[in-house]
Design an enzyme around this catalytic site. Structure first.
Site, PDB file in Angstrom:
ATOM      1  N   LYS B  78      49.701  46.382  14.443  1.00 35.15           N
ATOM      2  CA  LYS B  78      50.385  47.074  13.335  1.00 35.15           C
ATOM      3  C   LYS B  78      49.734  46.694  12.011  1.00 35.15           C
ATOM      4  O   LYS B  78      49.273  45.557  11.837  1.00 35.15           O
ATOM      5  CB  LYS B  78      51.851  46.636  13.356  1.00 35.15           C
ATOM      6  CG  LYS B  78      52.778  47.270  12.339  1.00 35.15           C
ATOM      7  CD  LYS B  78      54.197  46.762  12.591  1.00 35.15           C
ATOM      8  CE  LYS B  78      55.183  47.316  11.584  1.00 35.15           C
ATOM      9  NZ  LYS B  78      56.549  46.807  11.827  1.00 35.15           N
ATOM     10  N   SER B 153      60.008  50.348  12.087  1.00 31.50           N
ATOM     11  CA  SER B 153      58.802  50.594  11.347  1.00 31.50           C
ATOM     12  C   SER B 153      57.537  50.583  12.195  1.00 31.50           C
ATOM     13  O   SER B 153      56.497  51.052  11.743  1.00 31.50           O
ATOM     14  CB  SER B 153      58.657  49.578  10.223  1.00 31.50           C
ATOM     15  OG  SER B 153      58.643  48.280  10.738  1.00 31.50           O
ATOM     16  N   SER B 177      62.571  46.858  14.291  1.00 30.93           N
ATOM     17  CA  SER B 177      61.371  47.665  14.125  1.00 30.93           C
ATOM     18  C   SER B 177      60.405  47.706  15.286  1.00 30.93           C
ATOM     19  O   SER B 177      59.424  48.437  15.232  1.00 30.93           O
ATOM     20  CB  SER B 177      60.602  47.196  12.881  1.00 30.93           C
ATOM     21  OG  SER B 177      61.356  47.512  11.731  1.00 30.93           O
TER      22      SER B 177
END
Lengths: 483, 479, 94
Positions: B78, B153, B177
């Site tokens: 990420k 997220s 997330s």
């Protein structure tokens, strides 16, 4: 003649920042030493890069506790850190890691010599925090330059109660604090290099009042001289203001050493909202009693203790003891020498009159003094035993000893023919010579002018080139003159 | 490539000569190309990955015992994880063109064990969001239905795994997330115990909530990589020094052992919950009971207080953690700034998205003088109540079972109209972050809309072994 | 609790943001809605409850006082928006 100013009392509290002499920074492994080319003592952590986290320097805790113990503070067994949030170009994370809630030490005091005797200046607390970097504003007309070497260097902040009453007391306190941190070897307390900095909180009140007046804070005073001048200016400013009907507003001030004037620092309205909250990246520090006791036992003897010992046990004068305890390495050296040679006064004299001036001149540490302590002890003993006249010893033997520290004082004395002789025949010859040369003076002496013995002694000592043992000479002279 | 490929299967194929790392990487790269419309990847490390694959193939050929535990594992990371000499931007403008000087500890550990990092994936800016629509790189789309969000997220992470462009993705989980996008995308997502994996190198959002999370299609893969990443770290003061179990060895569930699982009525019957999600969760409960385990409803009076407390605490920490993004030492600096104050204000205003600015503002407010006790102080006390109660429940039960989210994946653009509604949708995932406990999202079925439905399991601190083993068991149960 | 214009401006300044009028109005509204949601916490009695501050059991996490892990100056400056060979440069403070 008393003035309006004499009706007022000055009330001062200090916030002293001590930069610790650790190898690495408070929360990361960057080099913490002063100097170093700009931006070379940095890492992703001290640069405030994304994703970085702090890790506490074990030595910083030890230094804080040592100071707290030396001041007689209460040491907190549970210690936590907080974030102080504000923006400035030399504050990489946009917050400073400090202690707001549970500082390491509370209470304790420093004894300060004032004109009215000794007084205890109480400590409010001592906490740990990290230093900011440096902004340089005068290298470029359009830019400020940022150097982050200093960012993250460990600091201790000592906050006093408002117990100080004059610039002189402030200076005495700061000197005592500097001496203490050097004794503890936690900082060099050097105001020129910024290892000791001071914020001075000043207010005034009419003598006899018990409530405090509104105070102003003069920030970042970086010499004791400036502190005194700033206080002098600020006290007058506040009194003038009050006397003319005005009110002192709580302000943060800057002191300009060039003009000798304090002036408000810009943009401080929002400075109060630092939004302190507990630092989530640093877990608490739990200190056990055992750990604290261990560190306590490792504390060196402090100036106060040594002063008491030197004056009470060694019978040294206040003057001598003060000089000898000023710096710990000198005190330690004195003690070592005093252990070998118990003639304390003679040892003190040698230290104060010869050794200390020498190292100061040569700009060396006392540990680097070339002559070993047992040699120095022997040197002192020569004088005490009367083998060498003290003047000769100091002037002739001592310098040679420094030059050739491997030689013993005795052998040097012999080489230089300085050993005083108590040999009867030798002395008899000299005394008889001088008596024969000065018949009128002898007669005058015998008639009652006893003071002339000094003249005869002087002549004999001169003739002997200092080798005559004064005591034995005196005795012999007395005998022969009586005849 | 088989849907449930595990690392063991890949390593076997390499061992038998049916596969090389280079072939593996090329297959993933082709898949990334094919699914590029979904916009999961911010940057693909194509040359690097192939070079690493070549080197590993040679290393393996010379000595098969010389390769690391993660040999054959291809991972996406990420865009909030630092990888040395690679860019990391938190999907923001304020960190545009920023190259990290160091690797996150977790990344270093997996690279040292010969994992190949194939690229950097999209996310909500600085981890703030539940839909992956808050990114400077544009939205990431759900591979099952590109009109829907993948969740957030870690939306890019979930999609990169969902579409078989890598075996595992590392995301981050502050309020769900990793688990919520895993749930929305039909894959598995684990948030470990707070302090299990070092946070060094994770762009901090909320320091006492953040954890690196793992997304994959198999529990075995998660167990394998967790073991490599977990454990003490000299760069993180909050990481646990508890011994890291051999998760792979402890993965098999003893079917003779019967477990006790708790669930909350208030969750299953929450007004916001989609009826099909409730149904499928209830069916799962019955199935588990049918195997002889105990599954009981348990009161949990704090469910509706979790989100308010969460948003006070996380935005407060975030407002401070994001202060370092100031245009001074790195990142975006506004060209219009003429003095220091303007440098700060313009760079930050230009550099952060609205959602991030909103959270910074809220966080600044709740910490400010006069409001601290009422908001931040209060929320910390509520956090204590929530943790205590959850611990109490887990003293009597082995696991807590909950839905992952009240709904399936939303339409693109739907959530942006009402931030509060979006915040409230985190209701089931946030508890694990509030308490620091480990939690995992597992796919259990499909909604009539075709979108995945997931379930969540949570257990006591450092209970990852039990959590992974029951997950493996349940997945098999549902086959 | 309602956030008014002056409070919003103060928060903006503390956070070093400079919102446009539209953004400010929007965020002001959002914050007030969020605070409305947050006010639910007032329903809970938290008298005598210890705040939960630290999420791990770890205490006394120290490192030895050694110099380590520094970066070269060129690396330190390489991401800087404005710098020279030695320093980060920012527009004059005043």
């Amino acid at each position: 003649m008393s003035t309006i100013y004499d009706q007022y009392e000055t009330v001062i509290g200090l916030e002293i920042h001590i930069q610790l002499n650790t190898n690495s920074k408070a929360f990361c492994g960057d080099d913490a030493h002063f100097g170093g080319a700009p931006n070379t003592h940095v890492s992703a952590i001290s640069l405030g890069h994304p994703g970085t986290l702090p890790r506490l320097n074990a030595q910083q805790i030890k230094s804080a506790i040592k100071l707290g113990l030396a001041l007689g503070s209460e040491i907190n067994s549970v210690n936590t850190f907080d974030r102080k949030n504000y923006f400035y170009a030399d504050l990489p994370k946009g917050y400073q890691i400090t202690q707001d809630n549970q500082p390491f030490c509370r209470g304790g005091s420093v004894m300060v010599k004032t004109i009215n005797g000794e007084r205890a200046i109480r400590t409010h607390h001592i906490h740990m925090e990290e230093d900011a970097g440096k902004s340089i504003h005068d290298l470029d007309p359009n830019h400020s330059f940022i150097d982050l070497n200093r960012a993250g260097v460990p600091l201790l902040e000592i906050v006093t109660e408002p117990d100080l009453r004059s610039g002189e007391e402030v200076e005495a306190y700061m000197l005592a604090m500097r001496q203490l941190v050097r004794y503890l070897d936690i900082s060099d307390g050097n105001m020129d290099e910024g290892s000791m900095r001071c914020d001075v909180n000043i207010s005034v009140r009419k003598k006899g009042e018990t409530t405090f007046g509104e105070r102003c804070e003069v920030k970042n005073v970086n010499s004791m001289r400036f502190a005194k001048r700033a206080i002098q200016y600020e006290v007058k400013r506040q009194i003038d203001l009050i006397e003319s009907g005005g009110k002192v507003r709580q302000q943060t001030l800057n002191f300009d050493p060039e003009t000798g004037v304090t002036s408000p620092l810009r943009d401080k309205e929002d400075a109060h909202d630092y939004r302190y909250f507990p630092e989530p990246d640093l877990p608490p520090v739990h200190l056990s009693n055992e750990q604290i006791e261990l560190w306590k036992s490792e504390l060196p003897a402090l100036p106060k203790e040594l002063y008491a010992k030197f004056t009470k046990e060694h019978q040294l004068s206040d003057y001598d003891a003060t000089i000898l305890t000023e710096e710990r390495p000198v005190a330690v050296f004195y003690q070592k020498l005093a252990e070998l040679n118990g003639n304390y006064k003679a040892v003190a004299n040698l230290m104060i009159n010869k050794i200390r001036p020498y190292i100061q001149e040569q700009k060396i540490h006392i540990q680097e003094f070339p002559v070993p302590v047992n040699s120095l002890s022997d040197f002192i003993q020569l004088i005490v035993d009367g083998k060498v006249a003290s003047a000769m010893a100091y002037q002739r033997i001592f310098p040679k000893l420094i030059e050739t520290p491997n030689e013993t004082p005795l052998s040097i004395a012999e080489q230089l023919h300085l050993i005083q002789s108590a040999d009867e025949d030798f002395l008899m010859t000299l005394v008889k010579e001088v008596i024969e040369k000065n018949p009128q003076k002898v007669a005058a002496y015998q008639k009652g002018k006893k003071g002339l013995i000094g003249f005869f002694m002087g002549e004999i000592m001169r003739a002997s080139k200092g080798k005559a043992d004064p005591k034995a000479t005196n005795q012999l002279l007395g005998e022969l003159l009586r005849k | 490539m088989s849907k449930n490929t595990t690392l063991q299967q890949i390593q076997s194929a390499i061992q038998s000569g049916d596969l090389t790392c280079v072939e593996l990487v090329n297959t993933y790269l082709a898949q990334i190309q094919k699914t590029s419309d979904l916009n999961a990847y911010v940057e693909v490390f194509e040359e690097e990955a192939i070079a690493k694959a070549k080197a590993l193939d040679t290393k393996y050929k010379n000595d098969p015992t010389s390769v690391g535990k993660l040999f054959g594992m291809v991972v996406s990371i990420k865009d909030v994880l630092c990888y040395k000499d690679h860019q990391v931007t938190g999907a923001s403008k304020i960190l545009e063109d920023f190259t990290s000087l160091y690797s996150a500890t977790a990344i270093e550990r997996i690279v040292n064990e010969d994992a190949i990092i194939i690229g950097r994936v999209n996310c909500d800016q600085f981890g703030m969001g539940s839909t992956n629509e808050n990114s400077v790189y544009g939205v990431t789309k759900n591979g099952i239905d590109p009109t829907k969000v993948p969740g957030g997220s870690s939306g890019g992470s979930a999609v990169s795994v969902q579409m078989d462009t890598c075996l595992v993705s590392l995301g981050t989980d502050t309020g769900g997330s990793v688990r919520q996008p895993a749930g929305f995308c039909g894959v598995i997502g684990l948030k470990p115990t707070y302090g299990r994996i070092s946070r060094y190198g994770l762009l901090a959002y909320a320091s006492s909530f953040d954890q690196i999370g793992i997304i994959s299609k198999s529990v075995e893969n998660i167990a394998t990589i967790l073991e490599v990443m977990a454990g003490a770290d000299e760069f993180d003061s909050t990481v646990s020094s508890k011994l890291v179990p051999n998760y792979i060895q402890e993965l098999d569930f003893d079917t003779n052992k019967k477990v006790k699982i708790a669930y909350f009525d208030t969750a299953l019957n929450h007004p916001s919950i989609d009826p099909e999600i409730k149904d499928q969760t209830t069916q799962l409960i019955e199935k588990i009971k049918g195997e002889g385990h105990t599954v009981e409803a348990v009161p949990f009076e704090y469910l509706d207080y979790i989100i308010p407390a969460y948003y006070v605490l996380t935005t407060a920490e975030a407002s401070s953690n994001l202060s370092r993004y100031d245009g001074i030492r790195y990142g975006h600096r506004s060209k219009a700034a003429t003095n220091l104050e303007e440098t700060y204000k313009m760079s930050r205003t230009e550099g952060f998205s609205t959602e991030v600015k909103r959270r910074i503002m809220l966080g600044t407010f709740v910490l400010s003088a006069g409001y601290y006790d009422a908001y931040y102080g209060k929320a910390q006390k509520v956090r204590r109540l929530i943790q205590d109660r959850t611990n109490e429940i887990l003293n009597d039960y082995d696991f807590i079972l909950m839905p992952v989210a009240p709904t399936t994946a939303w339409d693109l653009g739907q959530s942006l109209e009402d931030p509060v509604a979006m915040y409230l949708a985190d209701i089931f995932t946030v508890q694990a972050n509030m308490t620091g406990m480990p939690a995992i999202a597992l796919p259990i079925g499909t909604h009539s809309s075709g979108l995945p439905i997931g379930v969540q399991l949570m257990n006591k601190h450092f209970g990852e072994s039990e959590l992974l083993s029951i997950s493996k068991y349940l997945i098999n149960l549902l086959k | 609790m309602k956030i008014d214009k002056s409070l919003i401006s103060r928060i903006e300044h503390l956070a070093r943001l400079q919102l446009s009028d539209t953004e400010r109005t929007q965020i002001q509204g959002d914050l007030n809605n969020i605070l409305e949601m947050v006010s639910k916490l007032d329903e809970l009695n938290t008298d005598g409850i210890e705040p939960l501050v630290y999420m791990s059991d770890t205490v006394n996490s120290f490192r030895p006082d050694e110099v380590t892990n520094q970066v070269e100056r060129s690396d330190a400056l390489k991401n800087a928006p404005d710098s020279n060979e030695q320093f980060f440069k920012v527009p004059r403070v005043m």
